[in-house]
Design a protein around this motif. Sequence first.
Motif, PDB file in Angstrom:
ATOM      1  N   UNK A   5      29.207  37.812  47.994  1.00  0.00           N
ATOM      2  CA  UNK A   5      30.519  37.689  48.643  1.00  0.00           C
ATOM      3  C   UNK A   5      31.379  36.646  47.948  1.00  0.00           C
ATOM      4  N   UNK A   6      30.764  35.522  47.616  1.00  0.00           N
ATOM      5  CA  UNK A   6      31.524  34.429  47.006  1.00  0.00           C
ATOM      6  C   UNK A   6      32.104  34.846  45.658  1.00  0.00           C
ATOM      7  N   UNK A   7      31.271  35.447  44.823  1.00  0.00           N
ATOM      8  CA  UNK A   7      31.744  35.853  43.509  1.00  0.00           C
ATOM      9  C   UNK A   7      32.855  36.877  43.581  1.00  0.00           C
ATOM     10  N   UNK A   8      32.676  37.905  44.411  1.00  0.00           N
ATOM     11  CA  UNK A   8      33.707  38.929  44.549  1.00  0.00           C
ATOM     12  C   UNK A   8      35.026  38.333  45.049  1.00  0.00           C
ATOM     13  N   UNK A   9      34.946  37.385  45.983  1.00  0.00           N
ATOM     14  CA  UNK A   9      36.159  36.787  46.545  1.00  0.00           C
ATOM     15  C   UNK A   9      36.898  35.958  45.508  1.00  0.00           C
ATOM     16  N   UNK A  69      30.500  41.512  29.419  1.00  0.00           N
ATOM     17  CA  UNK A  69      29.266  40.732  29.442  1.00  0.00           C
ATOM     18  C   UNK A  69      28.593  40.854  30.807  1.00  0.00           C
ATOM     19  N   UNK A  70      29.410  40.792  31.858  1.00  0.00           N
ATOM     20  CA  UNK A  70      28.877  40.900  33.223  1.00  0.00           C
ATOM     21  C   UNK A  70      28.206  42.241  33.460  1.00  0.00           C
ATOM     22  N   UNK A 124      24.768  41.177  43.097  1.00  0.00           N
ATOM     23  CA  UNK A 124      25.252  39.911  43.644  1.00  0.00           C
ATOM     24  C   UNK A 124      25.204  38.803  42.597  1.00  0.00           C
ATOM     25  N   UNK A 125      24.087  38.724  41.868  1.00  0.00           N
ATOM     26  CA  UNK A 125      23.969  37.695  40.821  1.00  0.00           C
ATOM     27  C   UNK A 125      25.042  37.901  39.759  1.00  0.00           C
ATOM     28  N   UNK A 130      30.088  36.444  36.951  1.00  0.00           N
ATOM     29  CA  UNK A 130      31.440  36.809  36.528  1.00  0.00           C
ATOM     30  C   UNK A 130      32.461  35.788  37.016  1.00  0.00           C
ATOM     31  N   UNK A 131      32.362  35.417  38.294  1.00  0.00           N
ATOM     32  CA  UNK A 131      33.308  34.455  38.874  1.00  0.00           C
ATOM     33  C   UNK A 131      33.170  33.084  38.219  1.00  0.00           C
ATOM     34  N   UNK A 132      31.933  32.630  37.995  1.00  0.00           N
ATOM     35  CA  UNK A 132      31.719  31.308  37.418  1.00  0.00           C
ATOM     36  C   UNK A 132      32.281  31.188  36.011  1.00  0.00           C
ATOM     37  N   UNK A 133      32.024  32.185  35.180  1.00  0.00           N
ATOM     38  CA  UNK A 133      32.531  32.153  33.798  1.00  0.00           C
ATOM     39  C   UNK A 133      34.055  32.204  33.782  1.00  0.00           C
TER      40      UNK A 133
END
Length: 499
Positions: free
Chosen positions: A342-346, A370-371, A396-397, A402-405
Amino acid sequence: MRDQATAHYFGTSWAADAFVVATRIPTLLRDLFAEGAMSAAFVPTLTRTLEKEGRPAAWRLGSQVINGLLIVTGILVLLGIVFADQLTSSYAAKFASIPGKLELTVELTRINMPFLMLIALAAACMGMLNALRRFTIPAVAPATYNVVFILSIITLVPVFTGLGWQPVTALSVGMLGGGLAQLLIQLPALRKEGYRHQWILNPRDSTLHEVLVLMGPGTLGVAAAQVNLFVNTALATGVDGAATALRYAFQLMYLPIGIFGVSVATAAIPELARQAAANSHEDMRRTVSWGIRLMLVLSIPAIVGLMVLARPIIELIFQHGKFDAASTTMTAGALMFYASGILGYSIVKIVSPSFYSLREARTPVVVSLITIAVNLALNLWLNSIYSFRGLALGTAIAANFNAGILMLLLSRRIGGGDFARIGRTFAKISVAAAVMGLAAYYTEAWLHGLFPAPHFMPRLIRVGGAIGVALAVLAGTAHLLRLEEFSVAMGRILGRLRR
C-alpha cells in the motif's frame, strides 16, 4: 460492494477465474495507453497550457488527445478481438486442463476489449477536469461504473442463467456499461466549463507533441503495477481459484489507496505542475514532502489493519453465496502479503508524476523497467515457496522498491527530499500503528469469544468493534507522539464528513 456481488454469485470458481483473466489485457492496455499515461503526461501539459495560453488552447489540446486516443484504442480493440485466442492462450494455457475454461476466457476477452476505448476517453475527461481543479465529478465517475456493474450482476445473472447462457457474461456486460457511464457522467461538467469538442488532430502541434513524447515512455513509467499484476495472473493460472483470490485481495489492498492515496495525489499533481512550470523546486520539495507524510499516516495504519484483520474482514465482506471458507482462506493469505505494498503504490502516485511535471520521463521509465524485472524474479522465487501468495508478496516488495528508488532520484532532481522529517513521521506512525494492531487483534479475539456465530451480524460486530477500538488507540497514540500530520489528516476527513 461490486466485488461482494461478484463473489456471491461466482466465488472463486473457474468461471470467476475466466473473467478475471479476461480483464487483464484491456486493463493492462488501459494503464499503458490511457489512464496511467494520462495522469502522468496529459494533466501537467494541460495545466501548463491553461496557465500560459488559456482555455481555448487547452480545449484544442484536449480535443486532439481524445481524437488520438479514439484512433489508437480503436486499433488496439480490433487487434485484441481478432487475436484474443492467441493472446489468451499465451498466458492462460493451463486453463485448457479444465474443459471449457480457456474457451470461455477467450470469449470474455473479446467482449471486454471495447472497455479500453471507453475508459481511455473517461480518463481524458477526468484529466481535463482535474487540470481545472474540478475534482468532485471525476471522483464520482468510478462510482457510477460500480453501480452499473452491480446492477448488471443482480439483474442479468438470473436472466442469462434462465436463457442457458453463461451467467458470468453478465460481468462483461456490467464492465462495458460501467465504462460508458463513467464517460458520460463527466461530459456535462466539461461542457459547463466551456469545452466543445473539435475533430482535429495535428501531430505537429507543439503541445500535443509534448504529451505524446511524455506518454510514449510514460506508458512504461507508470504501468509497473499493472504489468506486475499481469505477471501474477499468468503465474496464478496453475492453481484453481488463485487468479480470483488474488484479484479480490488486490482490490481490498487498493481500497485505502483509492480513498486516500489517489485523493492526495489528485490534489497535488496540478500544484506540482504549476510549481514545476515556475521552476520553483523549493515549493515542489514542500508539496512532495507534505504529500508523502500524509500518505504515511494514512497508509501504514491501513497496512497493519489489513494484515491483522485480513480473515475477519474477508469473512464479513465476501463469505456468502458461493464464496466459501476455502475462498476466504485463499483470499486472506493473499491480502496479508499484498498489504505491505500500500505504501509503495501510494507514494508512487505523487513521485512519478512529479518527474513528468519536470518534463523528465526517462527516470520513471528506467526505474519501472528495473522494477518489473525485480518483480518477475521475486514472483518466480516466492511462488515456488508460498504458491500464489508469494506472487502477492513479490508485487508488494516491488512496489515499495519502485517508490523508494523514485523518491531518492526525485530528491536529487529538486535539491532535497526532506528525508529527516519524513523519517520522523514514518517512525512515529509505525509505533502508533503497531499499538493499534495489537489492540485490533486482541479486541477481535475477545469479541469472537462473545459472538462466535458465523453469520453477518456477529461478524460485523467483531470487525466493527475491532476497527473502532483500533482507531481510538491509533488516535490516542498519535496524539501522545505529537504526530501533526495525523491530526491534520483526521481533521480534513472529519471536516468532509461533517459537510
